[in-house]
Design a protein around this motif. Structure first.
Motif, PDB file in Angstrom:
ATOM      1  N   VAL A  25      38.114 102.076  89.741  1.00 23.60           N
ATOM      2  CA  VAL A  25      39.338 101.404  90.206  1.00 23.60           C
ATOM      3  C   VAL A  25      39.068  99.912  90.397  1.00 23.60           C
ATOM      4  O   VAL A  25      39.837  99.065  89.939  1.00 23.60           O
ATOM      5  N   ILE A  26      37.970  99.591  91.047  1.00 25.15           N
ATOM      6  CA  ILE A  26      37.595  98.185  91.258  1.00 25.15           C
ATOM      7  C   ILE A  26      37.346  97.494  89.922  1.00 25.15           C
ATOM      8  O   ILE A  26      37.806  96.371  89.689  1.00 25.15           O
ATOM      9  N   GLN A  29      40.552  96.559  88.215  1.00 22.76           N
ATOM     10  CA  GLN A  29      41.221  95.435  88.872  1.00 22.76           C
ATOM     11  C   GLN A  29      40.506  94.117  88.597  1.00 22.76           C
ATOM     12  O   GLN A  29      41.158  93.084  88.411  1.00 22.76           O
ATOM     13  N   ALA A  32      41.342  93.085  85.063  1.00 21.44           N
ATOM     14  CA  ALA A  32      42.712  92.566  84.980  1.00 21.44           C
ATOM     15  C   ALA A  32      42.876  91.265  85.753  1.00 21.44           C
ATOM     16  O   ALA A  32      43.980  90.733  85.842  1.00 21.44           O
ATOM     17  N   GLU A  33      41.785  90.760  86.315  1.00 23.39           N
ATOM     18  CA  GLU A  33      41.775  89.523  87.108  1.00 23.39           C
ATOM     19  C   GLU A  33      42.734  89.580  88.286  1.00 23.39           C
ATOM     20  O   GLU A  33      43.333  88.578  88.673  1.00 23.39           O
ATOM     21  N   MET A  34      42.865  90.782  88.862  1.00 21.31           N
ATOM     22  CA  MET A  34      43.698  90.963  90.059  1.00 21.31           C
ATOM     23  C   MET A  34      42.902  90.710  91.330  1.00 21.31           C
ATOM     24  O   MET A  34      43.467  90.313  92.347  1.00 21.31           O
ATOM     25  N   VAL A  35      41.597  90.981  91.264  1.00 20.48           N
ATOM     26  CA  VAL A  35      40.732  90.836  92.433  1.00 20.48           C
ATOM     27  C   VAL A  35      39.389  90.289  91.989  1.00 20.48           C
ATOM     28  O   VAL A  35      39.055  90.288  90.803  1.00 20.48           O
TER      29      VAL A  35
END
Length: 49
Positions: A25-26, A29, A32-35
């Motif tokens: 999951v990490i 993310q 996707a450059e979300m976090v």
């Protein structure tokens, strides 16, 4: 990891198979450059009342 509980039946309620691994999951993310990862944590103790 240790589990401390006031009621022994609480220990049975916790089903490790109910949780998915967090790393995929990490990774998704981050890809996707979300976090961005700023720390790595690991559980040391679980308390169930």
């Amino acid at each position: 990891m240790d589990c401390i509980t006031l009621r022994e039946e609480r220990r049975i309620e916790e089903a490790p198979a109910a949780y998915k691994p967090i790393q995929p999951v990490i990774d998704a993310q981050v890809a996707a450059e979300m976090v961005s990862v700023v720390a790595h944590l690991r559980p040391v103790l679980t308390f169930k009342a």
